[in-house]
Design an enzyme around this catalytic site. Structure first.
Site: not given
Ligand SMILES: Cc1cc2nc3c(=O)[nH]c(=O)nc-3n(C[C@H](O)[C@H](O)[C@H](O)COP(=O)(O)OP(=O)(O)OC[C@H]3O[C@@H](n4cnc5c(N)ncnc54)[C@H](O)[C@@H]3O)c2cc1C
Ligand code: FES
Ligand code: FES
Length: 1318
Positions: A27, A88, A92, A241, A243-244, A784, A1067, A1249
């Site tokens: 996305c 392909q 993606c 966003n 985490n949330i 698939a 196959a 395959e």
């Molecule tokens: C696909 C994916 C892969 C990831 N891989 C890793 C990884 O390899 N290593 C790793 O460490 N993390 C990883 N994460 C986690 C990611 O780093 C955290 O989710 C991110 O840092 C949170 O930040 P945010 O701004 O998105 O938080 P949000 O989701 O916006 O908020 C998270 C929380 O923090 C609070 N908050 C945010 N800002 C403040 C503030 N200023 N004061 C008080 N509270 C606050 C919010 O109230 C909420 O509860 C991954 C996440 C995803 C989705």
């Molecule tokens: S070409 Fe990348 S998922 Fe199919």
């Molecule tokens: S659909 Fe958004 S990252 Fe997978």
């Protein structure tokens, strides 16, 4: 979220849904924002699935549609990924395009590191990434490979391995760089000036958005933010966003009020002081990374220890899209147990600046701050303003390490920050701080261990006591959530050991430079191998194939590397997938309700509350099915919707239909199913064996006399291997739209599936109507791999019942988690072998048993276990050979077909047996044992099928030669002697793979070809386009047969009304069968045109066609191919189940970090005999894609189930498929030259395959490296390494002093977190 807004409101469907949780990159869009303070525009890639629309005030969003299209101008990124064959199935591709496009907007001449970093957050399940990287590489100035420079002569890649060519003869290339559009940044979209004006002139005011169920507030000042937090302390602050967002989506969290402070300037302030840097909590991790990179350049190196440790973590944290939006404050406050940054912040004495109504305060980020899972000591009304990161002091050193299931874009298994400060001029420890993530509910401190070391000299004695203390201090219960307990505990030790090595090295440097006076011994090369990172630089790869013969007409595309015919429209986002079909009038959405019990009686289904949910129209249960309520596979019935009993968690019970998907979801959540649990659910094959829970019949095959032969051999060895299942993880989840036409009981079904005829039949039977009322349409399938045959048809039946009952169009698109839960996977297998062999390595007898975990229904399991037995010989002639296989009936979701259909499981057991023989005989190059036992001459297989292994042996020999096997085998030996903690390993694996369906009737195919009066041609055939390029090949076939350019030929959707009674595209037989059918129709038409050609030999195609019409010659023809009459008689144990074999061999080399189990595939060379390739680019694409999928199967991908049979791994966050970081650093593919195949069209061979199994070369290379590590521990001889060889299994098998320290938990004394499947 932006994704649904784009797709549903704006109808911009180029941006795809792949997971909804930020883990796949499908996305990806580009977000651009004007920064009034610097008057610059910031561009960054982001995942639209996690991007709240409310946050986009003032931002410009560019989607794939915005950068180019086929109607105006295709953007060079779109063009190059397409022309380099990087698309392909194409699902993606828009995401890849947008990641690369954003990179080019920021850096028009990126280097290779930039490119791999930019693509690191994007998953592709088809290509194996190499062609995508090659396409993107053409933008890089760094690339000095002549393939990229479009100059084949004297290609730097060819080296000695290129075949003899005359001076003027160029090796054929997969694509021509001369043919590419130049990148012209002036052609790019400009940032909307009105947004600049708005940012410059309009005062920022707070905003409030009110929805049905929540309120979104976006303040602009800190005072306002604090005020809001005081009034609504429980409201989350949504920044990135990341985490949330997933919490709301996947864990059902609900917040009536959300505060989004992304416009509060104070949160973005950066202040540099001599003591350190203070970074605003709202800064994204990418901004933090760039800032720290700058600081590392600016200030003296010794002050940057903490900064460099953070950079080390940031380099691997999430993907680029995540780092671009996730904030530093969010990361800290999220308090993930395995946060990568928190252990570094904590060990590095970083300080949080916090504000609330009560004022500001500083909080030391230490063990007291992290109080539990996702919990900190912050008060609910407190806002983090910034984090202060100090510069390091004299004598202070810091390091960070992490080990994750995948090298990049994966949350760590264990992650750590370690800091030491030495007393000036000595090696005595003044301060020590060690924090870990991944070993408890939150970031934890090894306080006692640190205390035991402080005040002592940093030496072996101190450290060895520290390990003992650490082991005691960081202890995990054997049932700890997430499992991998032994591994995690050993990682805590081995990562400390890595730190120790680095510090010893540092101290030695200090002695050397005179800043320390002490007696220290330099680390030997051998020991310091624990410090060096694994290699990661991608090298140019080679794809070698035969050019077409010189006299082939320039118009004849057969044999040429023609681009996938939809690649450009896939890259522009114009290609239409099932869920891109516009919403129909009155359309409903269907959401499935599945069982939460593994085995239970259904007492009642209460749908009353669901029907009260606004928008819910109906709930479909088994009672609503007007026709047949079950499907029958291989003679065994399977309920379409559970009637009386559920037999796995995820068993489909009923379905809710509503006006919107969200309403249907809400309805599904309140359907109440009453259960009465049935005793003793069965999950593993061992339990199935104990309870004799099987789908019958069992299968057995034997040649020679195995029992007698065991009496005559020099050695007998018995071993076993467990092979886990594999999720298909097609990027497009199961999708369909069923449209009742309103009259004569007709239905039009648009779906993403491999077998439209089966879907048609199933729907007709379920509804009790004739097949002629149901037409199934498949335009294209977003991947698939076997997972869209039976499972799609069952879901299509349910969706059709809903459409039937409501009389309205119904759409069902599974979310990733639902798809993974419901639709099953590759069969996990337990393989046991007893092998008898001679001193010289010749295997005289083998007895193999295969137990496949089928799950709760038979599906295609009985066919899978047959194919397992038919391939158990692989390339080896074992005179006395017996195989037995059985499909175990368990209470897990039903497993199904997956690329290779049992062969990858079967052959792994065989090759593992060979490996055991080699280890028993102390032979350190198991290839010798393989060679000794290979088929050498025209032979009979164990099912008495005669074949000539000549090309198998040619592949093997060429593979050894091209890979420089002998020389590298020697240098691996040397490497292993010189490196204690890194080991290299190599393995060469052959394959002999039977092509076609052993049920002969499935090998037939049909086609329909129309020639229109303007000369254009429309081809329909029975194959479905799933990325494997079948439509491209069919276009090539029609072009050759009709003697017209391919541009005149269009391949239409696969449609059961145009070509009836088709067979599945599976196959590896799609091109063989449909190609012959298309050829047949075209030949007919070409012959019909002969009279008009004779009448006017100088005429053109258009003139002939017109004349033919005038002369009343039919311009439409069907084509038919009977296919091979194959069969297998299991009573007699003989038959001809295959049309021919595809052969190949593959050599892979890996480097393993024995301390962590991490590995890198350093090089892979594949030689494949695919006859005369119809399209080398498509075929090489299949080879590379299947190899990487096999690499995933054997080394990474793990399905995990709870002890009560609940699938834990339901998305890319928990289930890791290979990403761009996993491709072999050097990846060479050679198509065997001079091979013919009389059994298939134009002498080609099926290739979809076979190569998947060759991914096992990486598994055996890892095993080879592990064996070298075990030698250091004095362990020789066979050992068990189950598949996948994850870092966990690899590390534990390496048997280092650290893994040896971990006490094994007593079996039976605890309940492990996950089942040991199979
Ligand atoms: C696909 C994916 C892969 C990831 N891989 C890793 C990884 O390899 N290593 C790793 O460490 N993390 C990883 N994460 C986690 C990611 O780093 C955290 O989710 C991110 O840092 C949170 O930040 P945010 O701004 O998105 O938080 P949000 O989701 O916006 O908020 C998270 C929380 O923090 C609070 N908050 C945010 N800002 C403040 C503030 N200023 N004061 C008080 N509270 C606050 C919010 O109230 C909420 O509860 C991954 C996440 C995803 C989705
Ligand atoms: S070409 Fe990348 S998922 Fe199919
Ligand atoms: S659909 Fe958004 S990252 Fe997978």
């Amino acid at each position: 979220m932006l994704l649904s807004y784009l797709r549903e409101r704006l109808r911009l469907t180029g941006t795809k849904y792949g997971c909804g949780g930020g883990g796949c990159g499908a996305c990806t869009v580009m977000v651009s924002r004007y920064q009034p303070s610097t008057k610059t525009i910031l561009h960054y890639s982001a995942n639209a699935c996690l991007l709240p629309v409310c946050q986009l005030q003032g931002a410009a969003v560019t989607t794939v549609e915005g950068i180019g299209n086929t109607k105006t101008r295709v953007h060079p990124v779109q063009e190059r990924i397409a022309k380099a064959h990087g698309s392909q199935c194409g699902f993606c591709t828009p995401g890849m395009v947008m990641s690369m496009y954003t990179l080019l907007r920021n850096k028009p001449q990126p280097n290779m590191e930039d490119i791999t970093e930019a693509l690191g957050g994007n998953l592709c399940r088809c290509t194996g990434y190499r062609p995508i990287v090659d396409g993107c590489k053409t933008f890089s100035q760094e690339s000095n490979c002549c393939q990229a420079n479009g100059n084949g002569a004297g290609c730097c890649l060819n080296g000695d391995s290129s075949p003899q060519r005359s001076e003027n003869e160029l090796p054929p290339q997969l694509f021509d760089q001369e043919d590419l559009l130049p990148l012209d940044p002036t052609q790019d979209l400009i940032f909307p000036p009105e947004l600049i004006l708005m940012a410059e002139t309009e005062p920022q005011v707070s905003q409030l958005f009110r929805g049905d169920r929540m309120v979104w507030v976006s303040p602009v000042s800190l005072e306002e933010l604090i005020q809001l937090k005081t009034s609504h302390p429980q409201a989350p602050l949504v920044m990135g966003n990341t985490n949330i967002g997933p919490d709301i989506k996947f864990k059902g969290a609900w917040h009536p009020i959300i505060i989004s402070p992304t416009r509060v300037q104070e949160l973005f302030k950066v202040t540099k002081t001599p003591q350190g840097v203070c970074i605003g909590a709202g800064c994204s991790l990418s901004v933090v990374k760039a800032l720290l990179e700058g600081l590392v350049q600016e200030i003296p190196e010794e002050k940057t220890e903490i900064y460099r440790s953070l950079l080390q973590q940031l380099g691997n944290l999430g993907g680029q899209q995540i780092r671009n939006v996730a904030t530093i404050g969010g990361n800290i406050v999220s308090a993930y147990p395995n946060s990568d940054l928190n252990p570094v912040f904590a060990a590095g004495n970083c300080i949080l600046n916090v504000a609330s109504k009560r004022g500001r305060q500083e909080i030391l980020l230490n063990k007291d701050f992290f109080v539990g899972f996702g919990k900190t000591s912050l008060k609910p009304d407190e806002v983090v303003l910034s984090v202060f990161i100090p510069v390091s002091r004299q004598g202070e050193f810091m390091r960070a390490f992490r080990q994750a299931p995948r090298k990049e874009n994966a949350l760590a298994t264990v992650t750590t920050g370690m800091r030491v400060m030495f007393t000036e001029g000595s090696s005595v420890v003044k301060e020590l701080s060690i924090y870990y993530g991944g070993v408890g509910p939150c970031t934890v401190s090894a306080t006692k261990t640190c205390a035991a070391v402080i005040g002592r000299k940093w030496d072996e004695q101190t450290l060895s006591e520290a390990y003992t203390q650490l082991l005691d201090e960081i202890s995990l219960s054997p049932s700890h959530p997430g499992g991998q307990v032994e591994f995690r505990r050993s990682l805590t030790l081995s990562l400390l050991f890595k730190f120790n090595l680095q510090m010893l090295h540092k101290l030695w440097e200090m002695v050397w430079t005179g800043s320390l006076f002490a007696q220290l011994v330099d680390l030997s090369e051998e020991i310091s191998s624990g410090i060096h990172p694994l290699p990661k630089q991608l090298l140019p790869s080679l794809q070698e194939f035969q050019a077409v013969v010189k006299d082939q007409s320039g118009d004849d595309p057969v044999g040429r590397p023609i681009m996938h015919r939809s690649a450009i429209s896939q890259a522009t986002g114009e290609a239409v997938y099932c869920d891109d079909i516009p919403k129909m009038e009155g359309e409903l959405h269907l959401v499935l309700v599945t069982s939460t019990r593994p085995h239970a009686k259904i007492l009642d289904i209460d749908i009353s509350e669901a029907l009260q949910v606004p928008g819910v129209v109906d709930v479909i249960t088994s009672k609503d099915i007007p026709g047949k309520k079950f499907r029958t596979f291989t003679g065994i019935d399977e309920d379409i919707l559970a009637q009386n009993e559920v037999s796995c968690v995820g068993h489909m019970v009923c379905a809710v239909v509503a006006d919107t998907r969200n309403q249907a979801k809400r309805g599904a959540a309140v359907v109440k199913i009453g259960y009465e649990d049935l005793p003793g659910p069965v999950f593993t094959v061992e339990e199935a064996i104990e309870k004799q829970s099987f789908f019958l019949p069992k299968r057995m095959i034997e040649q020679g006399n195995v029992d007698e032969a065991f009496d005559k051999v020099d050695h007998i060895y018995e071993g076993a291997i467990r092979l886990g299942g594999q999720e298909h993880f097609y990027m497009e989840t199961q999708s369909m739209v069923v449209v009742p036409s309103g009259e004569e009981r007709e239905l039009k079904v648009y779906l993403s599936c491999q077998h439209p005829t089966y879907a048609q039949e199933s729907i007709a039977e379920t509804l009790g109507i004739p097949s002629n009322r149901v037409s199934c349409h498949v335009k294209r399938v977003g991947g698939a791999f076997g997972g869209k045959v039976t499972k799609t048809s069952i879901i299509a039946c349910i969706t059709s019942v809903a459409a039937w009952k409501t009389g309205r169009a119904v759409r069902c698109v599974l979310e990733r988690g639902e798809d993974m839960l419901i639709t099953g996977a590759r069969h996990p297998v337990l393989g046991k072998h007893k092998v008898g062999f001679m001193n010289n390595g010749r295997i005289m007898a083998a007895d193999l048993h295969y137990y496949a975990n089928s799950g709760n229904t038979a599906d295609e399991s009985l066919l899978v276990i047959e194919k397992i037995l038919l391939h158990l010989d692989n390339a080896y002639n074992v005179p006395n050979l017996r195989g037995r296989s059985v499909a175990c009936k368990t209470n897990l979701p039903s497993n199904t077909a997956f690329r290779g259909f049992g062969v990858p499981q079967s052959m792994l057991v065989t090759e593992n047996m060979i490996n055991d023989v080699a280890m028993m005989l102390g032979c350190n190059a198991e290839e010798q044992i393989r060679e000794i036992n290979m088929y050498k001459e025209v032979s009979l297989t164990h099912y008495k099928f005669e074949f000539d292994p000549k090309n198998l042996l040619r592949c093997w020999d060429e593979c050894k030669e091209k890979s420089d096997y002998d020389r590298r085998r020697k240098s691996i030996g040397q490497f292993n002697q010189q490196n204690r903690w890194k080991k290299r390993g190599m393995a060469t694996i052959p394959i002999k793979y039977g092509i076609a369906f052993s049920d002969g009737f499935l090998n037939q195919a049909a086609s329909l070809v129309h020639i229109y009066k303007d000369g254009s041609v429309l081809v329909s055939h029975g194959g479905t386009e799933m990325g494997q390029g079948i439509h491209t090949k069919m276009q090539q076939v029609a072009s050759r047969e009709l003697h017209i350019p391919a541009s005149l030929i269009h391949i239409t959707e696969t449609n059961t009304s145009a070509v009836p009674n088709t067979c599945p595209s599976a196959a590896s037989f799609g091109t063989d069968a449909n190609g012959m059918a298309v050829k047949d129709a075209c030949e007919t038409l070409y012959q019909r045109l002969e009279p008009v050609r004779k009448q006017n030999p100088e005429g053109t195609w258009q003139i002939w066609v017109n004349s033919a019409f005038i002369q009343k010659i039919s311009l439409s023809a069907t084509g038919y191919y009977r296919g091979h009459d194959l069969h297998m008689d299991w009573e007699k144990q003989e038959g001809q189940p295959y049309a021919y074999y595809t052969y190949g061999a593959c050599c892979s080399e890996v480097e393993v970090d024995c301390l962590t189990g991490d590995y890198r595939t350093v090089r892979t060379d594949i030689v494949m005999d695919i006859g005369r390739s119809i399209n080398p680019s498509v075929d090489i694409g299949q080879i590379e894609g299947a190899f990487i999928q096999g690499l995933g199967l054997y080394t990474m991908e793990e399905l995990k189930f709870s002890p009560s049979g609940v699938l834990y791994t339901r998305g890319p966050s928990q289930y890791k498929i290979p990403a761009v970081c996993d491709i072999p650093l050097q990846f060479n593919v050679y198509l065997l030259s001079g091979s013919d195949n009389p059994h298939a069209i134009y002498s080609s061979k099926g290739i979809g395959e076979p190569v998947l199994f060759l991914g096992s070369s990486v598994f055996f290379a890892i095993k080879d490296a592990v064996a070298a590590s075990r030698v250091e521990a004095g362990m020789v001889g066979p050992f068990t390494l189950d598949s996948p060889a994850t870092p966990e299994r690899t590390c534990l098998a390496c048997n280092t002093p650290f893994t040896q320290k971990i006490p094994a938990s007593k079996q039976g004394s605890f309940q492990p977190w996950a089942l040991n499947i199979p």
